[in-house]
Design an enzyme around this catalytic site. Structure first.
Site, short mmCIF file in Angstrom:
data_model
loop_
_atom_site.label_atom_id
_atom_site.label_comp_id
_atom_site.label_asym_id
_atom_site.label_seq_id
_atom_site.Cartn_x
_atom_site.Cartn_y
_atom_site.Cartn_z
N MET A 59 35.38 44.23 36.04
CA MET A 59 36.17 43.11 36.53
C MET A 59 35.48 41.81 36.17
O MET A 59 34.96 41.13 37.04
CB MET A 59 36.33 43.27 38.05
CG MET A 59 36.99 42.14 38.78
SD MET A 59 38.62 41.85 38.18
CE MET A 59 38.62 40.10 38.07
N PRO A 60 35.42 41.46 34.90
CA PRO A 60 34.82 40.18 34.55
C PRO A 60 35.78 39.01 34.80
O PRO A 60 36.99 39.16 34.67
CB PRO A 60 34.52 40.30 33.07
CG PRO A 60 34.71 41.73 32.72
CD PRO A 60 35.63 42.30 33.74
N LEU A 61 35.21 37.89 35.14
CA LEU A 61 35.92 36.62 35.17
C LEU A 61 35.29 35.78 34.07
O LEU A 61 34.07 35.56 34.07
CB LEU A 61 35.78 35.93 36.52
CG LEU A 61 36.38 34.53 36.62
CD1 LEU A 61 37.89 34.56 36.37
CD2 LEU A 61 36.06 33.92 37.97
#
Length: 127
Positions: free
Chosen positions: A1-3
């Site tokens: 879950m990268p931002l």
């Protein structure tokens, strides 16, 4: 879950932001096992006085094509995966936009599963 947050100068890079975002996402799927549908990006362009850089820090020649890429993601990738990400993303950015790898600046921050809420006020990664 990268931002992923990508920042560039309005001139000359604002029109290149979508291609830069695509390149970074492709590199993440190829090198750090990010699912194809796990895409959360903030794309920003700035006036010249709102984005600053040193043109030669640590011997790297930068110019107004500078691209700042800040990625926040869960901990767990190896140093080899991270460096592969930087290398692949800069290759893809160069192919898509012509921006030289010397102008691509990365900052990666890791955190834990409790540090994310993807909506509804719930820490989904803890489930």
């Amino acid at each position: 879950m990268p931002l992923v947050r990508i920042d560039v100068l309005s001139e000359p890079n604002a029109d290149r932001l979508p291609a830069i975002g695509d390149a970074v996402h492709q590199a993440m799927t190829e090198t750090i096992n990010v699912p194809a549908d796990d895409r959360f990006q903030i794309l920003n362009s700035h006036a010249p006085d709102r984005l600053r850089y040193d043109p030669s820090y640590l011997g790297v020649r930068r110019d107004d094509e500078i691209v700042y890429i800040a990625i926040t993601m869960r901990a767990g990738r190896t140093d080899e995966q991270k460096t592969a990400l930087y290398r692949r993303a800069t290759e893809l950015i160069k192919e898509a936009t012509g921006i030289e790898p010397r102008n691509v600046f990365f900052s990666l921050t890791e955190n834990g599963e409790a540090d994310w809420s993807l909506g509804d006020g719930v820490a989904q990664m803890l489930s």
